[in-house]
Write an enzyme that holds these catalytic residues in place. Sequence first.
Site, short mmCIF file in Angstrom:
data_model
loop_
_atom_site.label_atom_id
_atom_site.label_comp_id
_atom_site.label_asym_id
_atom_site.label_seq_id
_atom_site.Cartn_x
_atom_site.Cartn_y
_atom_site.Cartn_z
N VAL A 279 0.83 -1.21 0.00
CA VAL A 279 0.00 0.00 0.00
C VAL A 279 0.86 1.25 0.00
O VAL A 279 0.55 2.26 -0.65
CB VAL A 279 -0.97 -0.01 1.21
N ALA A 280 1.99 1.20 0.74
CA ALA A 280 2.90 2.35 0.78
C ALA A 280 3.52 2.61 -0.59
O ALA A 280 3.75 3.75 -0.98
CB ALA A 280 4.01 2.11 1.81
N ILE A 282 2.36 1.71 -3.71
CA ILE A 282 1.48 2.02 -4.86
C ILE A 282 0.96 3.45 -4.74
O ILE A 282 0.28 3.79 -3.77
CB ILE A 282 0.31 1.03 -4.93
N GLU A 284 -1.69 5.28 -5.26
CA GLU A 284 -3.09 5.04 -5.63
C GLU A 284 -3.72 6.21 -6.38
O GLU A 284 -4.56 6.02 -7.25
CB GLU A 284 -3.93 4.73 -4.38
N ASP A 326 -2.65 20.04 -43.09
CA ASP A 326 -3.37 20.22 -44.34
C ASP A 326 -3.20 21.68 -44.77
O ASP A 326 -2.98 22.56 -43.93
CB ASP A 326 -4.84 19.89 -44.13
N ASN A 705 -1.77 8.84 0.98
CA ASN A 705 -1.67 8.74 -0.48
C ASN A 705 -2.87 9.37 -1.20
O ASN A 705 -2.72 9.99 -2.25
CB ASN A 705 -1.56 7.27 -0.91
N ASP A 709 -1.92 13.84 0.20
CA ASP A 709 -1.00 14.00 -0.93
C ASP A 709 -1.68 14.52 -2.18
O ASP A 709 -1.07 15.21 -3.00
CB ASP A 709 -0.33 12.66 -1.26
#
Length: 866
Positions: A279-280, A282, A284, A326, A705, A709
């Site tokens: 968990v730390a 990743i 998220e 074009d 997270n 954050d």
Amino acid sequence: MQEFYKLSAAKVLEALGVTERGLTDEEVVSRRKEQGFNELEEKGRKGPIRIFLEQFKDFLVLILLAAAAISALLGKLESTLVILVVVIINGILGTVQHLKAEQSLKSLKSLSSTNAKVLRNGQKIEIPSREILVGDILYIDAGDFVSADGRILENYSLQTDESSLTGESVSVIKNSEVIEGEHIAIGDRKNMVFSGSFVTYGRAVVISTGIGMHTEIGKIANLLKNAQEKKTPLQVNLDDFGKKLAVLILALSALIFAVNLSRGHALMESLLFAVSLAVAAIPEALSSIVTIVLAMGTQKLAKENAIVRKLPAVEGLGSVSVICSDKTGTLTQNKMKVQKIFVDGKVLEHDELDHDKWLEKMLVQVALLCNDAITVKDKEIGDPTEIALVNLGEIYDLDEEKMRMDYPRLGEIPFDSDRKLMSTVNKLNGKTMMLTKGALDVMLSRVVSVQKDGGIESLTEEERNKIETVNREFSESGLRVLALSYKEINDTGKIELEDEKELIFIGLISMMDPPREESAPAIASAQNAGIKPVMITGDHKITASAIAKQIGILKTEAEAVEGYELDQLSDETLRERVEQISVYARVSPEHKIRIVRAWQDKGNIVAMTGDGVNDAPALKQADIGIAMGITGTEVAKDAASMVLADDNFSTIIKAVSNGRSIFANIKNSIKFLLSGNTAGILSVIYASVVALPVPFAPVHLLFINLVTDSLPAIAIGLEPHNENVMKEKPRRKDAPILDKSFGLEVLAEGLIIAISTIIAFYIGLTTGDTGVATTMAFATLGFSRLLHGFNSRSKESIFHVGIFTNKILWLSVIIGFSLMTLVVTLKPLERVFEVVSLDYTQFITVFGLSLIPLIVVQIYKLLFVK
């Protein structure tokens, strides 16, 4: 596919097995079984549920789901619930974004007209256009959409607008003659009509030679189905990073689990360590934050007339190294305008005529009278070439409708593509005159005299050569040239084709679809930013080169090639030559895709601009497809990543500049998130190695997270625009975000935060209460990561970029501090977040330790970063 334009009308009927009475009922039934309906195929689309489930294929998401399952087994139901909510929200975001996919084929279908007039069983009937078959004889008139590809059998001054296919604004003059030669481009197949085009003038009888997916527009639909959307560099980088991070997390988690088991820790405690580490590690909120920052970027771009349809395109713009544009409607105004005029032996600019000189005034009068175009309340009706002549009259206060009332038309011979002339009879200056305009090569053979200011002079060989020289110079400059002449006739006003002789030459009027005023400065800005502009057009090479030179794309003629030359190059040879070519003329949709791919194969990020149906496959193939909002077809808009609301090429350059700033900000946001996560990882690893208790509960790390954050990460992504980004060269396609220096910064900053966190944990352990220790570690990690947001704003110190220039960051830090304080002080939240109350001294200690990373990094930047 058979090249019907090379066959005579009789041979085409024979080849398709059709008589002049059209198809019979029996033939319709048998051909329907063989050919089907005149409509475009559409491949099946994924349903919303399948799209939602596919969001869970990401390896990092699977690790989070595994962590949720383990947390549930350990009885940590709060952690399980939080993880599942995060995963589901990310899945919903991804699904919503995917469901905004292209409607390209639906838009292509709408180009077909509702009904068509056909000949069957010898009778003219009206049928739905989807029921047209190959071999049907069609009747098309001015105002009709053409519903199938076909060979013209009988032509009555037919002109069609094929801009949606070829990109060119001038109506194409059709004929029924056989066309000889090889490598005949679509725009030069004058005896053919194409599905999706529009009849602007005249009428014709046509035999259908292609329907549905076997038309030119069907080829484009097929290209659209097969063209692959490209991931932006950020998507590629994040995908690559995710895979590497997943492998690292599994390896570290397995290692920590094994180490703890070998030391005699209980199975559940060892699992808790491993889950905490996962968990730390990743980030998220990373994908959500990137999405939010990109979405905020789209709002800023929208205010500057760049409407982003696909979020990753915002960042991709900052990586663009090649812009394939074009010509018509993108670099040019998509409107014919008179440029130079030859009259009385001299060449003048369009606004240099002297209204007081009778001959120069007469030139404009003839241009308006021998003309069917009109302007009504700013709406221009008629052929683009004739509209240009009407607009010339407006410069000299000559209104076409008033003039036609003052000098009424007594007779006419309409324009004919075979003789390339148009003549009218008008009362002008008290005399009955036949006024003629058309192609010089046809007219000059019928001219016997030249009108000069001093009178009429015979057409000498010297005068003829001078007129031809001026005509050639105009043509070589990419100008379309019309010759004007007249002669006096009897008062009846009746004229025949035989009367178009013994003409008196008045002058030449040249015109072109001119560049937009902002095109040249925009091209220069792109080149200064290291971006290569390339022109791709269906127009002739001479015209394309003339425009390209004016705006700074073309330096030498060797840099321009035509479509048939591309056909002779293999993909490998094209890749070798692509960097030396700046202009591509007379190209097909297949050519455009080959050009885009050749640049991509060289490692470039390619933006493709366009407005026609013919541009759609290349817009989809390009890394960034950019459609025109005003002149663009719905097909082009649906295939594009971005739409220009003002059709202004310079808006692209503004978008590129913003894209570069947004990428730099996103990179800083990612650094902020990863350095914070690194601090959590190092703290857990350290505790495991030295046999300390687990410093965090999984819910602690998820809260940091996802909540504390996220706000600073978004604020960093909204850092004010830095103009210096356009002085840098585009980053390469394969340049990773996580390069060596980036990785070292993340590791170093994460280590400093981890040291503060471990010190807080040790201080808490001295109380003999593990709950106090984990709470102090959690609070220190949370507060220090919030303050670390100021470190991540820029490579430079906040004292250089301005302490208060990012007010959103200040607000996010204040909110984050408030939330963290509530979590560690409110009694009702203690059980949910697995914390205990801290006394005043412990709280001050936490805050003091949280300031250390900010102070250390800022001192380093002040001393060593210039």
